[in-house]
Design an enzyme around this catalytic site. Structure first.
Site, short mmCIF file in Angstrom:
data_model
loop_
_atom_site.label_atom_id
_atom_site.label_comp_id
_atom_site.label_asym_id
_atom_site.label_seq_id
_atom_site.Cartn_x
_atom_site.Cartn_y
_atom_site.Cartn_z
N LYS B 78 0.84 -1.19 0.00
CA LYS B 78 0.00 0.00 0.00
C LYS B 78 0.88 1.25 0.00
CE LYS B 78 -4.03 1.78 2.63
NZ LYS B 78 -4.89 1.50 3.80
N SER B 153 -9.87 1.62 3.01
CA SER B 153 -8.96 2.43 2.21
C SER B 153 -7.96 1.61 1.40
CB SER B 153 -8.18 3.38 3.12
OG SER B 153 -7.33 2.64 3.98
N SER B 177 -10.10 -1.06 6.91
CA SER B 177 -9.47 -0.74 5.62
C SER B 177 -8.82 -1.90 4.90
CB SER B 177 -8.44 0.38 5.80
OG SER B 177 -9.11 1.62 5.87
#
Lengths: 472, 480
Positions: B78, B153, B177
């Site tokens: 990420k 997210s 997330s």
């Protein structure tokens, strides 16, 4: 004008002399090239996390123990949030609700009156970096960012500028005794904030103002005197005191308003989620207590048992560096009273001549020990000793060599002295008569004459003995 | 055989047996990335760096050197995880050109095991969001239906695994997330126990809730990857010293005698019929396999969302204060003074959602409001945590839906913040309690959208979660 009380509380920030910073492994070093002692943590790179330096905790606890604080088994680091370019994370890691040390205090003495000043707390926090302003603009140096600090907060127990300064001197001396801070005011490793208010006798406490970042005892003394007068004048003129932070202008000798309480910052403190609460066991505290160095009152007791007077013992322990110096000399020349007399007279005279508030003994203890030994054993006289002392104070030279080079070896040869004195006695019948009549002071005249004749080398005691014999 | 169809564990075997080289895999992944750029799953890719590393590993393998357990496997992380020489933008304009000056511990651990980090995954800006629409670089699309969101997210991390651009990814999870996008994209994702994985080098959103976790195509892959990134890190004081067991050890043990807690608070009227049906079927299956279903109670569950928005926003407001335009990142031009520099840089650098959270966070920490909000939220957090511990003392795991509905359409909730926040009602309480939870596919709705099942474990008992998850996965190999 009716009488006013002045009420003073002090906050002292002192950098701890740990090897590394409070929350990262960077060097804690003053004066290095800007931004060389930095890492992702102390420059607040995204994702970097603080890790508590145990050594900083230990030093803070040491100081707490030295001034009789209670060490809290549970304390919490909080974030004090505010924006400033020298604060890389835009928050300072500090302690608020649960500080490391609470209570304790120090005894001060002003004009022979002793007073106990209570402490509110000692907590651990980190220093900010430094801004450097030059023609090109403002630059930031993060070398100091993250250096461990203790904030020592007193109760509002002081009532005069003199008491405040006495407290600060005692506190600084204690920090140096404990050995946790260098306390170099010029390097900013110790800094003072003053809270001050005035109130009429018998009335409740007045509104206080805060004077920030004073960095000398003299500034504290002058700033408090100025500020308490200013507050009294305001009140007398019927104007209320505004709770505010004021800046001391040392050149103008005045304080100026910086910001009032209304526009003061809301620091939005909250526990730092990156740092777990600090838990210290009683056992850990006791282990630290065992490392506590001898403090001034303990050394006074020791020196008394060596035969020093209370006054001398107190004088020589007012700073750890003096006491350490005294002990270092004693190690090589164990004549406590003799050494102490020289230090309190000659060394202190030199120190007092230094204008700076931070005075360090510049003579090496081994040089002084060698010189004093020669003096004590009569190899040199007082005049010679002083001459040598002047030189070894300035530079590191062997006193034995100096005695030779300067020809200061005391004349202890009774025969040679007698030869000189016979002439002096014969040339000064008037003085001889005075001495015979019992005027002891006349002896000084003979000693002086003997010194002149021997270029200051004559052993004064022997001179006196021989003169007495000659005039019998 | 298309190697991209393999699981991470399978591809490790293929590499070890010499059937495929790491360089071939990297090339395949980049071909796939090129074919699927419309997903916008990645913020930056590192072909040259990846090929160089793959070459080294292939060479080392040829020379018979000892290799890490992920040697040669292309992995995506990420875009809020620092990896030396890569951009770490957090999908924010503020960090658009920020290049990591150091490695996050998790990235270092991947590297040390020979994983090849090929790209950084798109996300909601600073991990704030539930749809990956809050990215300064455009929304991520769901590989199953590109008109839908992949969740957030870690939407990029889920999409890249689902789209087979890589074999596994790392995401971060503060309130769901990892699990919500795993649910929306039909992959396996775990939010480990708070403290299980080091946060050092992972750009903080809410420090007391953030955890890094793997997103994978299988449960086993997930367990393997979590083993790699777990463990005490001297650089993160909140990382735990609890020993890390072999998470794959109990994978094949089945669920006979396992007690599965079911809390009615998870099965509310907010749940869509299709999700409810899938979950009921899954629970029935577990029962048929000899697991025992136990009713448990989480009476304060519905307060978790409020607690979450107070605590996470407070921490975020402080964590994001370092983005001030002084040291790195966006600095506005034409500022008058330092305050103006802060004001303009932050105004230009941050997106709307981030600003909303910063304002919320500063509000709840302000003097006069602290006790009513932050302190109270921390108190309620303790209550929730206790309730989870009590519930988990009566069973081995809890099972709940991951989300109330399958993936929603792009733009559907963009203007309704409360609806968007409600997406996380089942995932947020897990972070508040600090326990581990995994999301895995347990069914599909009529449109073929995956439905996620959340398996919640005791503190530091990810092992049992994997055991329970793997049993289900193995029995539903032909798809759920």
């Amino acid at each position: 004008m009716s009488a006013y009380n002045t009420v003073i509380g002090l906050e002292v920030h002192s950098e701890l002399n740990t090897k590394t910073k409070c929350f990262c492994a960077c060097k804690n070093e003053f004066g290095d090239k800007p931004n060389t002692n930095c890492c992702p943590v102390c420059t607040a790179m995204p994702g970097a996390l603080p890790v508590l330096n145990r050594d900083a905790v230990e030093r803070a606890i040491l100081m707490g123990l030295a001034v009789g604080c209670k060490i809290n088994n549970y304390s919490v680091f909080e974030r004090k949030n505010y924006f400033y370019p020298d604060l890389s994370k835009a928050y300072q890691i500090s302690q608020l609700e649960y500080p490391l040390c609470v209570g304790g205090g120090l005894e001060i003495e002003v004009d022979g009156k002793k007073k106990f000043i209570r402490l509110d707390r000692i907590h651990l926090e980190e220093d900010a970096g430094k801004l450097i302003h030059d023609n090109a603009g403002t630059l930031v140096d993060y070398n100091r960012g993250g250096v461990p600090l203790i904030e020592i907060v007193s109760k509002p127990d002081m009532n005069s500028a003199e008491e405040a300064v006495a407290y600060l001197q005692k506190l600084r001396s204690t920090l140096l005794y404990v050995g946790v801070s260098d306390c170099k005011m010029q390097e900013g490793s110790i800094r003072f904030d003053v809270n001050i208010s005035v109130n009429k006798e018998g009335e409740p406490l007045g509104t206080r103002t805060e004077l920030k970042n004073l960095n000398s005892f003299k500034a504290v003394l002058r700033a408090i005197k100025y500020e308490s007068n200013r507050q009294i004048e305001e009140l007398e003129a019927g104007r209320p005191i505004i709770q505010e932070t004021r800046r001391w202008d040392d050149e103008k000798g005045k304080t100026y308003s910086m910001r009032s309480k209304e526009d003061s910052q809301d620091y939005r403190y909250f526990p730092d989620p990156d740092l777990i609460p600090l838990e210290v066991s009683e056992e850990y505290i006791e282990r630290i207590r065992a490392k506590l160095p001898k403090l001034s009152h303990q050394r006074v007791q020791e020196y008394l048992s060596m035969g020093l007077s209370e006054q001398d013992a107190t004088l020589i322990t007012q700073e750890r560096s003096y006491a350490d110096f005294f002990e270092a000399v004693l190690k090589l020349f164990n004549e406590p009273k003799f050494v102490c007399n020289w230090i309190t007279a000659e060394v202190f005279k030199k120190l007092n001549a230094i204008e700076d508030e931070e005075r360090t003994i510049s003579v090496k203890p081994e040089n002084l020990a060698v010189m004093l030994k020669m003096y004590k054993q009569g190899e040199i006289n007082q005049a010679g000793a002083r001459k040598i002392f002047d030189i070894i104070w300035e530079k590191d030279v062997d006193p034995v060599k100096l005695v030779d080079e300067l020809g200061l070896k005391q004349m202890n040869d009774a025969g040679a002295l007698k030869e000189v004195l016979v002439k002096i006695v014969n040339d000064n019948p008037k003085a001889v008569k005075e001495l015979k009549d019992g005027n002891e002071k006349t002896m000084a005249f003979f000693v002086g004459q003997a010194m002149r004749a021997t270029q200051g080398k004559a052993n004064p005691k022997m001179v006196a003995d021989i003169v007495k014999e000659l005039i019998k | 055989m298309n190697y991209l169809d393999c699981s991470m564990t399978e591809v490790v075997e293929l590499l070890n047996s010499g059937k495929v080289t790491s360089q071939e895999l990297v090339k395949l992944c980049f071909e796939r990335i090129a074919e699927t750029t419309d997903l916008n799953a990645l913020n930056s890719t590192y072909f040259d760096m990846a090929m160089e590393r793959a070459k080294q590993i292939d060479m080392a393998r040829k020379n018979g050197e000892k290799l890490g357990c992920l040697a040669g496997v292309p992995i995506v992380i990420k875009d809020n995880i620092n990896f030396l020489g890569t951009k770490t933008t957090c999908a924010s304009k503020f960090l658009e050109n920020f290049v990591s000056p150091y490695n996050a511990t998790v990235a270092q651990k991947l590297f040390d095991e020979g994983a090849i980090i090929i790209a950084k995954a798109n996300m909601d800006e600073f991990a704030m969001g539930s749809s990956s629409e809050n990215s300064a670089f455009g929304p991520v699309k769901n590989p199953i239906d590109t008109y839908r969101v992949p969740g957030g997210s870690s939407g990029g991390s889920a999409a890249t695994v689902k789209a087979k651009q890589c074999f596994a990814s790392l995401g971060t999870d503060t309130g769901g997330s990892i699990r919500e996008p795993s649910s929306f994209c039909g992959v396996v994702g775990i939010k480990p126990t708070y403290g299980r994985v080091s946060r050092y080098g992972v750009v903080a959103f809410a420090s007391s809730l953030d955890q890094v976790g793997p997103l994978t195509r299988t449960v086993r892959d997930n367990a393997v990857l979590l083993n790699v990134i777990s463990g005490r890190d001297e650089m993160d004081m909140t990382s735990s010293t609890t020993p890390v067991p072999d998470f794959t050890a109990k994978l094949e043990q089945g669920v006979k005698g396992i007690k599965i807690g079911v809390a009615k608070q998870f099965y509310t009227d907010k749940l869509s019929a299709e999700v409810r049906e899938s979950l009921e079927k899954a629970l029935a299956w577990y029962k048929s396999q000899g697991a025992e279903l136990v009713e448990v109670d989480l009476p304060s569950l519905d307060t978790a969302l409020a607690v979450y928005y107070i605590i996470s926003s407070a921490e975020a407001a402080s964590n994001l204060a370092r983005f001030d335009g002084v040291k790195y990142g966006t600095r506005a031009n034409n500022y008058q003074d330092i305050v103006d520099l802060y004001f303009k840089s932050r105004t230009q650098g941050f997106g709307k959602e981030v600003k909303r959270r910063i304002m919320l966070g500063n509000y709840v920490l302000s003097s006069g409001y602290y006790d009513a909000f932050y302190r109270k939220a921390k108190r309620v957090q303790k209550v929730i945590r206790k309730e989870f511990e009590d519930a988990l003392s009566k069973c081995d795991v809890l099972i709940s839906p991951t989300t109330a509905t399958p993936a929603f359409k792009l733009g559907e909730k963009s203007n309704d913040h409360v609806a968007m926040y409600l997406t996380d009602i089942f995932t947020v309480p897990i972070n508040i309690a600090g326990v581990p939870a995994l999301s895995m596919p347990c069914g599909k709705n009529a449109e073929g959208l995956p439905i996620g099942m959340q398996i919640i474990g005791k503190h530091f008992d990810e092992q049992t979660i994997y055991q329970v998850a793997n049993a289900f996965e193995q029995a539903h190999k032909e798809g759920v």
